[in-house]
Design an enzyme around this catalytic site. Structure first.
Site, short mmCIF file in Angstrom:
data_model
loop_
_atom_site.label_atom_id
_atom_site.label_comp_id
_atom_site.label_asym_id
_atom_site.label_seq_id
_atom_site.Cartn_x
_atom_site.Cartn_y
_atom_site.Cartn_z
N HIS A 115 0.85 -1.19 0.00
CA HIS A 115 0.00 0.00 0.00
C HIS A 115 0.89 1.25 0.00
O HIS A 115 0.60 2.24 0.68
CB HIS A 115 -0.91 -0.03 1.23
CG HIS A 115 -2.28 0.53 1.01
ND1 HIS A 115 -3.38 -0.24 0.80
CD2 HIS A 115 -2.74 1.80 1.00
CE1 HIS A 115 -4.46 0.51 0.68
NE2 HIS A 115 -4.10 1.77 0.78
N GLY A 156 5.95 2.12 -4.62
CA GLY A 156 7.21 2.84 -4.77
C GLY A 156 7.72 3.01 -6.19
O GLY A 156 8.84 3.49 -6.39
C1 LIG Z 1 -3.75 8.63 -1.79
C2 LIG Z 1 -3.81 7.15 -1.96
C3 LIG Z 1 -5.04 6.51 -1.91
C4 LIG Z 1 -5.11 5.13 -2.06
N1 LIG Z 1 -6.34 4.51 -2.07
C5 LIG Z 1 -6.41 3.18 -2.23
C6 LIG Z 1 -7.68 2.54 -2.29
O1 LIG Z 1 -8.71 3.16 -2.23
N2 LIG Z 1 -7.68 1.19 -2.43
C7 LIG Z 1 -6.53 0.43 -2.51
O2 LIG Z 1 -6.58 -0.79 -2.63
N3 LIG Z 1 -5.33 1.03 -2.49
C8 LIG Z 1 -5.24 2.38 -2.37
N4 LIG Z 1 -4.01 2.97 -2.38
C9 LIG Z 1 -2.81 2.16 -2.59
C10 LIG Z 1 -2.51 2.01 -4.10
O3 LIG Z 1 -3.46 1.19 -4.73
C11 LIG Z 1 -1.14 1.38 -4.35
O4 LIG Z 1 -1.03 0.22 -3.59
C12 LIG Z 1 0.03 2.30 -4.04
O5 LIG Z 1 -0.31 3.65 -4.15
C13 LIG Z 1 1.19 1.99 -4.97
O6 LIG Z 1 2.35 2.68 -4.60
P1 LIG Z 1 2.83 4.04 -5.32
O7 LIG Z 1 1.85 5.09 -4.92
O8 LIG Z 1 4.17 4.26 -4.72
O9 LIG Z 1 2.85 3.80 -6.80
C14 LIG Z 1 -3.92 4.36 -2.23
C15 LIG Z 1 -2.69 5.01 -2.29
C16 LIG Z 1 -2.62 6.39 -2.17
C17 LIG Z 1 -1.27 7.06 -2.26
O1 LIG Z 2 -5.65 6.09 2.04
C1 LIG Z 2 -5.52 4.98 1.53
O2 LIG Z 2 -4.43 4.43 1.47
C2 LIG Z 2 -6.68 4.29 1.02
O3 LIG Z 2 -6.57 3.13 0.75
C3 LIG Z 2 -7.97 5.00 0.81
C4 LIG Z 2 -9.14 4.31 1.00
C5 LIG Z 2 -10.35 4.97 0.92
C6 LIG Z 2 -10.40 6.31 0.61
C7 LIG Z 2 -9.24 6.97 0.37
C8 LIG Z 2 -8.02 6.33 0.46
#
Ligand SMILES: Cc1cc2nc3c(=O)[nH]c(=O)nc-3n(C[C@H](O)[C@H](O)[C@H](O)COP(=O)(O)O)c2cc1C
Ligand SMILES: O=C(O)C(=O)c1ccccc1
Length: 423
Positions: A307, A340
């Site tokens: 994540h 990353g």
């Molecule tokens: C602001 C933000 C919101 C995210 N929201 C979700 C989400 O709603 N569901 C989920 O499975 N992963 C979520 N992620 C994780 C991303 O799917 C992913 O695993 C991660 O951002 C990958 O790494 P990177 O940002 O370094 O490319 C979120 C990541 C960020 C930065």
């Molecule tokens: O913040 C997060 O990493 C994320 O997974 C998420 C989930 C729901 C709403 C916004 C972000």
């Protein structure tokens, strides 16, 4: 004559492509004089400049003091590409297939919640660009636009639905039914975020958008089961959007209920029934033991991910996990990667270590924050171009050639981060 507007052709002609990009972003045609970089740190800085403090902190913050984020980046640094010479790479092809979809490159859009934080057009722009570039798009079940609207924006694109599984089974199935109805062709269950980690910067300012201005989002407010639940609880979401937002998040997204392998077997069965057998993936896998379990319960794939370092601070780098997991079950399940990734060489390294496919999150969030649809297009086209050129100059003609012998891996050393800045 190459068509500079066609991304699949334009990425082949670097100088022309670069000039065209400049023209698009510097020309005074729409009053925007936007110097538009392609370098990740510059994109990050520009996104920060554009967003509100809350928006920026939400995108940028990690769990704890960023150690897992650092671990993710450091792990990429440890592996080095070994360039090959005197090989004809003019016939190179970065196109690949993922679950039967032929796509432009092994690069996809990771699911990210509440895209309206970054730009008013949010998920609609991201899904549109993904279709244009022929790359897979993942919609978060915490998205701010409805499943139906995003499906339409993505047209005939390849799209997957990421699920935060509600403990309310009827609610969960309703989401899956809508996703299938709207043309989403895989379910990705996120397993690492039943509750949000302690993210200092968000904790400090109480930075939870859905509790405030963004509320429940259109995904929830178009869901018949959620509307029924609101009614049962006597909540009028038009009069009281904040309460509706809190209900959605607390009860369906970050509810803290136990989820188990047993429950996941049920979910797979239900997803297969509803979708007519479409692929099911687990996202957030970091251990060989869990990867083996995923195979055992009949998953079609996994996303090796931590994540982006936003959940368990002090956890293993996702790239180190990838290496071990691919060695153990690489021939039994489709292994994809995220966390990353900032450059084409990161993608190359993840593929070399055994990933079939790589997803990016923050890179496109930066583009979206800077300039909506144009920004997402810019960032992802630049990444595609960089990847195509990297493959060429390092002498690899096919993705299959990018294997363990294509990289040199330095020993693991612990590097203590010297600061704890948000990245
Ligand atoms: C602001 C933000 C919101 C995210 N929201 C979700 C989400 O709603 N569901 C989920 O499975 N992963 C979520 N992620 C994780 C991303 O799917 C992913 O695993 C991660 O951002 C990958 O790494 P990177 O940002 O370094 O490319 C979120 C990541 C960020 C930065
Ligand atoms: O913040 C997060 O990493 C994320 O997974 C998420 C989930 C729901 C709403 C916004 C972000």
């Amino acid at each position: 004559m190459s068509d500079l507007n066609n991304p699949n052709i334009a990425i082949r002609s670097t100088p022309q492509w670069a000039l065209k990009q400049r023209e698009m972003f510097w020309a005074p045609n729409d009053g925007i004089f936007q110097p538009f970089d392609t370098e990740p740190d510059a994109l990050k800085a520009k996104a920060k400049e554009r967003l509100t403090e809350q928006g920026w902190l939400y995108a940028a913050s990690n769990a704890g003091i960023n150690w897992t984020h650092y671990a993710n980046r450091t792990a990429f640094y440890r592996h080095r590409i070994i360039p090959r010479m005197l090989r004809d790479t003019n016939t190179r092809d970065t196109a690949t297939t993922l679950f039967g979809h032929k796509v432009s490159a092994p690069i996809g859009f990771a699911p990210v919640g509440i895209n309206r934080i970054y730009h008013p057009t949010g998920e609609l722009s991201v899904a549109k660009v993904a279709q244009e570039l022929n790359l897979p798009y993942c919609l978060s079940s915490a998205g701010s636009y409805s499943i139906e609207a995003v499906g339409e924006a993505n047209k005939d694109g390849c799209r997957f639905f990421q699920l935060y599984q509600s403990p309310d089974d009827e609610q969960c199935l309703s989401m899956l039914e809508r996703a299938v109805e709207s043309g989403f062709t895989a379910c990705i269950l996120t397993t690492d975020t039943w509750q949000l980690a302690w993210r200092h910067h968000d904790v400090n300012i109480g930075n939870y958008a859905f509790y405030h201005e963004h509320g429940a989002g259109d995904i929830a407010l178009n869901d018949p089961v959620f509307l029924k639940r609101l009614k049962e609880a006597g909540i009028d979401h038009e009069k009281d959007p904040k309460r509706a937002g809190q209900k959605w998040m607390d009860e369906n997204i970050w509810h803290g209920h136990a989820h188990t392998w047993e429950k996941t077997k049920w979910l797979i069965k239900e997803w297969k029934r509803i979708s007519g057998g479409k692929p099911f993936l687990l996202k957030g896998i970091q251990s060989v033991r869990d990867a083996k379990k995923a195979v055992e319960i009949g998953c079609d794939g996994i996303v090796v991910s931590n994540h982006a370092g936003r959940q368990v601070d002090g956890a293993i780098a996702s790239l180190d996990a990838l290496e071990k997991i691919c060695d153990a079950v690489g021939d039994q399940i489709v292994i994809t990667y995220d966390s990353g990734v900032r450059t084409a060489s990161d993608i190359f390294k993840a593929l070399a270590l055994g990933a079939r496919f790589v997803f990016v999150g923050r890179l496109w969030i930066y583009g979206l924050s800077i300039q909506g649809e144009i920004g997402v297009r810019h960032v992802m086209r630049a990444l595609l171009a960089e990847f195509d050129i990297l493959v060429n100059v390092s002498g690899y003609a096919t993705l299959e050639e990018i294997d363990k012998e294509a990289i040199d891996s330095l020993p693991r050393v612990a590097i203590m981060p010297t600061d704890a800045h948000i990245t």
